[in-house]
Design an enzyme around this catalytic site. Structure first.
Site, PDB file in Angstrom:
ATOM      1  N   ARG A  70       0.835  -1.208   0.000  1.00  0.00           N
ATOM      2  CA  ARG A  70       0.000   0.000   0.000  1.00  0.00           C
ATOM      3  C   ARG A  70       0.862   1.247   0.000  1.00  0.00           C
ATOM      4  O   ARG A  70       1.796   1.368   0.783  1.00  0.00           O
ATOM      5  CB  ARG A  70      -0.871   0.023   1.265  1.00  0.00           C
ATOM      6  CG  ARG A  70      -1.453  -1.304   1.624  1.00  0.00           C
ATOM      7  CD  ARG A  70      -2.109  -1.280   2.993  1.00  0.00           C
ATOM      8  NE  ARG A  70      -3.270  -0.400   3.060  1.00  0.00           N
ATOM      9  CZ  ARG A  70      -3.918  -0.132   4.182  1.00  0.00           C
ATOM     10  NH1 ARG A  70      -3.495  -0.634   5.338  1.00  0.00           N
ATOM     11  NH2 ARG A  70      -4.960   0.669   4.167  1.00  0.00           N
ATOM     12  N   GLY A 107      -6.846   7.841  -3.819  1.00  0.00           N
ATOM     13  CA  GLY A 107      -6.987   7.220  -5.131  1.00  0.00           C
ATOM     14  C   GLY A 107      -5.830   7.437  -6.072  1.00  0.00           C
ATOM     15  O   GLY A 107      -5.877   7.036  -7.224  1.00  0.00           O
ATOM     16  N   MET A 161      -2.659   6.324  -5.837  1.00  0.00           N
ATOM     17  CA  MET A 161      -1.798   5.167  -6.035  1.00  0.00           C
ATOM     18  C   MET A 161      -2.512   3.921  -5.561  1.00  0.00           C
ATOM     19  O   MET A 161      -3.099   3.909  -4.486  1.00  0.00           O
ATOM     20  CB  MET A 161      -0.487   5.378  -5.297  1.00  0.00           C
ATOM     21  CG  MET A 161       0.379   6.356  -6.057  1.00  0.00           C
ATOM     22  SD  MET A 161       1.764   6.932  -5.130  1.00  0.00           S
ATOM     23  CE  MET A 161       1.133   8.459  -4.503  1.00  0.00           C
ATOM     24  N   ARG A 196      -7.466   8.036   9.479  1.00  0.00           N
ATOM     25  CA  ARG A 196      -6.867   9.340   9.171  1.00  0.00           C
ATOM     26  C   ARG A 196      -7.902  10.406   9.496  1.00  0.00           C
ATOM     27  O   ARG A 196      -9.089  10.110   9.620  1.00  0.00           O
ATOM     28  CB  ARG A 196      -6.467   9.429   7.702  1.00  0.00           C
ATOM     29  CG  ARG A 196      -7.647   9.303   6.776  1.00  0.00           C
ATOM     30  CD  ARG A 196      -7.238   9.470   5.320  1.00  0.00           C
ATOM     31  NE  ARG A 196      -8.363   9.146   4.463  1.00  0.00           N
ATOM     32  CZ  ARG A 196      -8.265   8.600   3.265  1.00  0.00           C
ATOM     33  NH1 ARG A 196      -7.108   8.325   2.750  1.00  0.00           N
ATOM     34  NH2 ARG A 196      -9.334   8.351   2.562  1.00  0.00           N
ATOM     35  N   HIS A 253     -15.165   6.935  -5.447  1.00  0.00           N
ATOM     36  CA  HIS A 253     -14.125   7.866  -5.889  1.00  0.00           C
ATOM     37  C   HIS A 253     -14.728   9.239  -6.197  1.00  0.00           C
ATOM     38  O   HIS A 253     -14.266  10.272  -5.716  1.00  0.00           O
ATOM     39  CB  HIS A 253     -13.420   7.313  -7.131  1.00  0.00           C
ATOM     40  CG  HIS A 253     -12.355   8.216  -7.667  1.00  0.00           C
ATOM     41  ND1 HIS A 253     -12.584   9.129  -8.668  1.00  0.00           N
ATOM     42  CD2 HIS A 253     -11.065   8.369  -7.290  1.00  0.00           C
ATOM     43  CE1 HIS A 253     -11.466   9.784  -8.899  1.00  0.00           C
ATOM     44  NE2 HIS A 253     -10.525   9.346  -8.092  1.00  0.00           N
ATOM     45  N   ARG A 272      -9.256  49.679  -9.160  1.00  0.00           N
ATOM     46  CA  ARG A 272      -8.699  49.920 -10.495  1.00  0.00           C
ATOM     47  C   ARG A 272      -9.589  50.919 -11.201  1.00  0.00           C
ATOM     48  O   ARG A 272     -10.698  50.566 -11.611  1.00  0.00           O
ATOM     49  CB  ARG A 272      -8.662  48.622 -11.293  1.00  0.00           C
ATOM     50  CG  ARG A 272      -7.940  47.470 -10.633  1.00  0.00           C
ATOM     51  CD  ARG A 272      -8.216  46.232 -11.483  1.00  0.00           C
ATOM     52  NE  ARG A 272      -7.500  45.065 -11.036  1.00  0.00           N
ATOM     53  CZ  ARG A 272      -7.996  44.165 -10.185  1.00  0.00           C
ATOM     54  NH1 ARG A 272      -9.202  44.339  -9.674  1.00  0.00           N
ATOM     55  NH2 ARG A 272      -7.295  43.099  -9.861  1.00  0.00           N
ATOM     56  N   CYS A 294      -1.455  43.104  -3.568  1.00  0.00           N
ATOM     57  CA  CYS A 294      -2.765  43.213  -4.219  1.00  0.00           C
ATOM     58  C   CYS A 294      -2.868  42.368  -5.477  1.00  0.00           C
ATOM     59  O   CYS A 294      -3.825  42.472  -6.216  1.00  0.00           O
ATOM     60  CB  CYS A 294      -3.084  44.667  -4.528  1.00  0.00           C
ATOM     61  SG  CYS A 294      -1.954  45.402  -5.712  1.00  0.00           S
ATOM     62  N   TYR A 345      -1.003  44.044   5.206  1.00  0.00           N
ATOM     63  CA  TYR A 345      -2.300  43.519   4.741  1.00  0.00           C
ATOM     64  C   TYR A 345      -2.147  42.768   3.424  1.00  0.00           C
ATOM     65  O   TYR A 345      -1.149  42.924   2.714  1.00  0.00           O
ATOM     66  CB  TYR A 345      -3.323  44.653   4.578  1.00  0.00           C
ATOM     67  CG  TYR A 345      -3.019  45.592   3.436  1.00  0.00           C
ATOM     68  CD1 TYR A 345      -3.518  45.325   2.156  1.00  0.00           C
ATOM     69  CD2 TYR A 345      -2.243  46.733   3.609  1.00  0.00           C
ATOM     70  CE1 TYR A 345      -3.236  46.170   1.094  1.00  0.00           C
ATOM     71  CE2 TYR A 345      -1.964  47.579   2.554  1.00  0.00           C
ATOM     72  CZ  TYR A 345      -2.463  47.285   1.290  1.00  0.00           C
ATOM     73  OH  TYR A 345      -2.174  48.098   0.239  1.00  0.00           O
TER      74      TYR A 345
HETATM   75  P1  ADP Z   1      -6.226   3.754  -0.426  1.00  0.00           P
HETATM   76  O1  ADP Z   1      -5.133   4.629   0.029  1.00  0.00           O
HETATM   77  O2  ADP Z   1      -6.587   3.924  -1.848  1.00  0.00           O
HETATM   78  O3  ADP Z   1      -7.397   3.794   0.492  1.00  0.00           O
HETATM   79  P2  ADP Z   1      -5.382   1.343   0.877  1.00  0.00           P
HETATM   80  O4  ADP Z   1      -3.938   1.055   0.923  1.00  0.00           O
HETATM   81  O5  ADP Z   1      -6.000   1.897   2.081  1.00  0.00           O
HETATM   82  O6  ADP Z   1      -5.655   2.263  -0.378  1.00  0.00           O
HETATM   83  O7  ADP Z   1      -6.072   0.002   0.490  1.00  0.00           O
HETATM   84  C1  ADP Z   1      -7.387  -0.049   0.060  1.00  0.00           C
HETATM   85  C2  ADP Z   1      -8.115  -1.163   0.742  1.00  0.00           C
HETATM   86  O8  ADP Z   1      -7.453  -2.384   0.561  1.00  0.00           O
HETATM   87  C3  ADP Z   1      -8.225  -1.022   2.237  1.00  0.00           C
HETATM   88  O9  ADP Z   1      -9.257  -0.183   2.610  1.00  0.00           O
HETATM   89  C4  ADP Z   1      -8.517  -2.447   2.643  1.00  0.00           C
HETATM   90  O10 ADP Z   1      -9.879  -2.742   2.465  1.00  0.00           O
HETATM   91  C5  ADP Z   1      -7.710  -3.236   1.653  1.00  0.00           C
HETATM   92  N1  ADP Z   1      -6.463  -3.690   2.287  1.00  0.00           N
HETATM   93  C6  ADP Z   1      -5.269  -3.069   2.300  1.00  0.00           C
HETATM   94  N2  ADP Z   1      -4.374  -3.775   3.019  1.00  0.00           N
HETATM   95  C7  ADP Z   1      -5.030  -4.853   3.477  1.00  0.00           C
HETATM   96  C8  ADP Z   1      -4.665  -5.972   4.304  1.00  0.00           C
HETATM   97  N3  ADP Z   1      -3.450  -6.092   4.790  1.00  0.00           N
HETATM   98  N4  ADP Z   1      -5.597  -6.881   4.554  1.00  0.00           N
HETATM   99  C9  ADP Z   1      -6.843  -6.761   4.065  1.00  0.00           C
HETATM  100  N5  ADP Z   1      -7.254  -5.751   3.302  1.00  0.00           N
HETATM  101  C10 ADP Z   1      -6.354  -4.811   3.006  1.00  0.00           C
HETATM  102 MG    MG Z   2      -7.356   3.416   2.354  1.00  0.00          MG
HETATM  103 MG    MG Z   3      -8.036   3.487  -3.233  1.00  0.00          MG
END
Ligand code: ADP
Ligand code: MG
Ligand code: MG
Length: 875
Positions: free
Chosen positions: A92, A101, A103, A336, A451, A557, A829, A849
């Protein structure tokens, strides 16, 4: 030796620069004892190294990855590459700032033709094993090998169709084996080699792919939009898998501790049983609301509610969480600070203060200044909405009103150049630019966390998603609802707050802001030291800006007052005049109009200050173009002259480079009578309003485009002499100030000299940027694209102040100016005046300002507060 790889238990939330947001929070959740599948994070520095080392992972980093993998194996009691009880991981990405979304994640990594059989035997669940394998092949092929996703989706649909399966969950183990076979054949066809059967190779290729994805065009565009430097890099998280696709007692979901649209304090989310990863957001099946979990798995539900509360208390902010249930056991996969709409951001910030969780300064920092934009923009006219009939209804994913012409692809939408509503089956990260350039987004598929929904909320675009009644053909460019067909370019409106879609353009009205807004802005005003003024040329804009909290006008102006139909004739007469006397006759006609304008502006300001800039643009801008024969003839008629004479004058005024031509104070040097007239108008208006309204009016006269002290002295003398004359005539004096714009590099360099005459400086950063770079403001758009592509620039210097170059001039001029005149008033400005990162810069340089367009005033107030609070924290 530099440490590049950290086990989850070695990190914490404060390490997000190194571990990325996701990695730091996985570590933090591990530390506070939450059920997190274990793993390790390869740091953002490893990513930077990867690029520095010419797209190679250094041997020392490889070694550290291997060590961390072995440690993780020990923790989890499984071996990577084991054929009987294979250890599977997810790979991840996770940057410092969340880039939703951008990566893609790879799941079930470690499966091979042999290991999948072991997994089936070990779990006694063949269906699950092959379901995991087909997912892995698709994700690896798509993300790492860049094989088109649609090949795999097509193959899956074929099998589903042949078996009469509606959903992927209807497929049996044997069906899935067939899917795997087809997927591997696609891989072989596209790559000319077999799907890799060595888990270590799978892992290293995946890590590299995450590093590479940092530099894809989508990621670059997102960073440019969000001021994220390319140098940060992304971390990679390698995490042991837990499985939501093990059957009906397993599942996966996403949830927020508070409602991300409204801010309401209530757990909000969705889940899907027997599913994995992004199934829940991809709209494959319809997810259930989180509350439904209480009925089916009450223990899991209660545990989740407790964890959610714990996380919110821990982070002292609304959390966006991802979880998976494996055979009735809950695992946390991410948390997060959740993205939210502006209205939700305000409510949550204010509520957290009322709940005693945050100080007012902390609450102010919780609301992104740029986000306020969405609050201040119009909603639909309620009367029109009442009369209109919706053609369809979807999910209200991101509030606000959008009207525009229908476009079916993000590219077409981006290129349309008019108000556009992007209509899609569903959106993908490739669509991000088109989404940004659309007024609104409408999709047929996907849920509240799809998304389209997430990105639209982040951008503050109105969005309606999951509108199942729509039939969209991207190919034919049609949108069909019932028996009505809409085509590209047809009218459409969407209401992101109700989910309603209308097949017409509906009128919009201004929004009224809630009490949360007023409370938060009051806290912001208390925290900031930078004043916020507005750029306004009309009483209407002035009133609007004052209602948004503007503390004066930083840039009026004057030429904008000349374009109105009843004035332009007199202006043209002035320009076409051959002698001073003729010109004065024309100017005498303009004087009362200009004076009247200033009087109205002063009244709208109710005693607040106003900086009035003298005539600035090249004169040809006021004349018709040569090709406008009819207009020239009419003008000739009006002025009792011939068309030829006017054309002659137009020719004479022609300049090769008007931006560097006869404009600004150069006009006043050539035609002092113009400056004389403008001074009369300003001073007479101030005296009249002071007499009528009884409050002090202190004119600030600003001479534009000065490059030399003598130039300023020359014009200043005209202003002073005229003013003295007016005082005498009126038998009354008032305080007034004369200053200049700093917009030519030479003026910045000689600011100590210029400050001898100028009582204030206003940094005109549009021209200053143009002249410092030597880039024409009007033409830079044509080549800046290549600058981004070739990594020469990361952002548009006309949108985001170039702090290294132009900013250095600003800093220097501020310092030099103050050396000569310690109490000199300093402001900005240009367009940059409303940009939060520039505002922070202005605060740090110690300007008095910023001035920006009326709708950006609240943004600037909040940004100024952010700057002050952050600067105080550092002290
Ligand atoms: P994004 O940043 O796009 O949310 P994530 O890295 O969070 O991508 O992964 C997307 C989804 O993949 C997670 O919400 C989870 O459902 C699944 N996932 C990621 N890692 C694991 C894991 N170790 N075991 C099970 N599901 C996973
Ligand atoms: Mg995620
Ligand atoms: Mg994603």
């Amino acid at each position: 030796m530099t440490k590049y790889v950290y086990l989850f238990k070695e990190g914490n939330a404060d390490m997000r620069e190194l571990l990325g947001g996701k990695g730091a929070n996985l570590a933090e959740m591990t530390n506070i004892g939450l059920p997190v599948p274990q793993g390790f994070t390869v740091s953002t520095e490893a990513c930077t190294r990867y690029y520095a080392d010419n797209l190679k992972i250094g041997d020392d980093i490889l070694e550290q990855i291997n060590v961390a993998l072995a440690e993780t194996e020990k923790i989890c009691g499984k071996k990577f590459g084991d054929l009987e009880s294979p250890f599977l991981v997810s790979v991840r990405s996770g940057a410092r700032a969340s880039m939703p979304g951008m990566m893609d994640t790879i799941l079930n990594l470690g499966l091979t033709d042999v290991a999948v059989q072991g997994l089936a035997r070990q779990t006694g669940n063949e269906r699950f094993a092959y379901d995991s394998y087909r997912r892995f092949i698709q994700m690896f092929s798509d993300v790492v090998m860049e094989i088109k996703k649609s090949f795999f989706e097509g193959a899956l649909d074929e099998v589903k169709h042949a078996k009469g399966a509606k959903f992927d969950t209807d497929l049996t183990a044997d069906d899935l084996k067939e899917v795997v076979k087809k997927f591997k054949a696609i891989y072989l066809r596209e790559k000319g080699e077999e799907f890799p059967q060595d888990p270590k190779v799978q892992l290293m290729e995946s890590i590299k792919a995450v590093f590479r994805s940092w530099d894809n065009p989508r990621a670059n565009y997102y960073r440019r939009m969000n001021d994220i430097p390319g140098s940060w890099g992304t971390a990679v998280n390698v995490q042991s898998m837990v499985f939501g696709n093990m059957g009906d007692d397993s599942g996966t979901g996403v949830a927020f501790t508070r409602n991300p649209s409204t801010g309401e304090k209530k757990l909000y989310g969705e889940f899907l049983m027997n599913a994995q990863g992004e199934d829940v957001v991809a709209g494959i099946r319809t997810p259930q609301p989180i509350s439904a979990l209480e009925a089916t798995q009450p223990e899991v539900y209660n545990e989740f509610v407790n964890i959610a509360q714990k996380l919110e208390n821990h982070y002292r902010d609304m959390q966006d969480m991802e979880f998976t249930i494996e055979h009735g056991k809950l695992f946390m996969l991410q948390t997060r600070n959740g993205k939210r709409t502006a209205a939700a951001a305000l409510k949550i910030a204010v509520d957290l203060v009322d709940e005693g969780t945050l100080s007012t300064d902390e609450a102010v920092l919780k609301v992104e200044p740029k986000q306020l934009d969405t609050l201040l923009h119009p909603n639909f006219d309620p009367a029109a909405i009442k009369k209109a009939t919706a053609i369809a209804k979807g999910l209200p994913a991101s509030p606000g009103a959008a009207t525009g012409k229908i476009y079916f692809t993000a590219d077409d939408a981006a290129r349309a150049g008019i108000a556009v509503v992007l209509v899609r089956e569903e959106t993908t990260p490739e669509d991000i630019e088109g989404m940004d350039l659309s007024k609104g987004i409408l999709t047929a598929r996907g849920g509240m966390t799809s998304h389209a929904a997430v990105v639209a909320r982040g951008m503050g675009r109105a969005a309606v998603v999951g509108c199942g009644e729509l039939h969209i053909s991207e190919e034919k460019k049609t949108l069909t609802v019932g028996d009505k067909v809409y085509h590209e370019g047809d009218d459409i409106s969407l209401d992101g707050s109700t989910g309603n879609v209308y097949g017409e353009m509906l009128p919009t009205v201004e929004t009224t802001v809630s009490g949360d807004f007023a409370r938060l802005m009051a806290w912001a005003d208390k925290a900031r030291t930078l004043k916020v003024r507005t750029n306004a040329d009309t009483p209407r804009d002035t009133k609007q800006a004052v209602s948004f909290g503007a503390e004066g006008i930083g840039l009026c102006r004057t030429e904008h007052m000349f374009f109105e139909a009843d004035r332009i004739a007199a202006v043209r007469e002035m320009i076409l005049a051959d002698t001073v006397e003729q010109r004065e006759v024309a100017l005498a006609k303009i004087l009362p109009m200009q004076q009247g304008d200033f009087e109205e502006m002063y009244k709208a300001l109710e005693g607040r200050p106003m900086t009035i800039r003298y005539l600035d643009p090249p004169l040809h801008e006021f004349l018709p173009q040569k090709s406008m024969i009819d207009e020239i003839a009419a003008l000739a008629n009006e002025l009792h002259t011939s068309s030829e004479k006017i054309v002659e004058k137009i020719d004479a005024l022609h300049e090769f480079n008007p931006m560097m031509g006869h404009r600004g104070c150069r006009l006043a040097v050539t035609f002092p009578e113009i400056a004389r007239m403008q001074t009369r108008a300003v001073i007479q208006a101030a005296i009249a309003v002071k007499k009528e309204m009884g409050y002090e009016v202190v004119p600030e006269i600003m001479i534009p485009l000065v490059c030399d002290i003598k130039e300023l002295s020359f014009v200043k003398k005209i202003v002073v002499e005229t003013t003295e004359k007016v005082f005498e005539e009126q038998g009354m004096k008032l305080e007034y100030h004369i200053g200049t714009m700093i917009e030519i590099p030479r003026a910045a360099i000689t600011a100590d000299e210029i400050a001898k005459e100028a009582e204030f400086f206003s940094f005109g950063t549009n021209d200053l940027t143009q002249m410092t770079f030597g880039f024409s403001r009007d033409d830079a758009g044509k080549f800046l694209g290549s600058y981004y592509e070739n990594k020469i620039f990361e952002s548009d210097p006309f949108a985001k102040l170039d702090q290294d170059g132009v900013g250095k001039l600003v800093k220097m001029a501020a310092k030099l100016g103050r050396e000569t005149r310690p109490n000199i008033k300093l402001g900005i400005c240009g367009e940059h005046g409303g940009d939060p990162s520039t505002i922070e810069f202005c605060h740090n340089v110690g300007l008095n300002y910023v001035s920006c367009s009326p709708f950006r005033v609240p943004i600037a107030r909040l940004a100024a507060a952010h700057a002050a609070i952050k600067a105080n924290k550092k002290k």
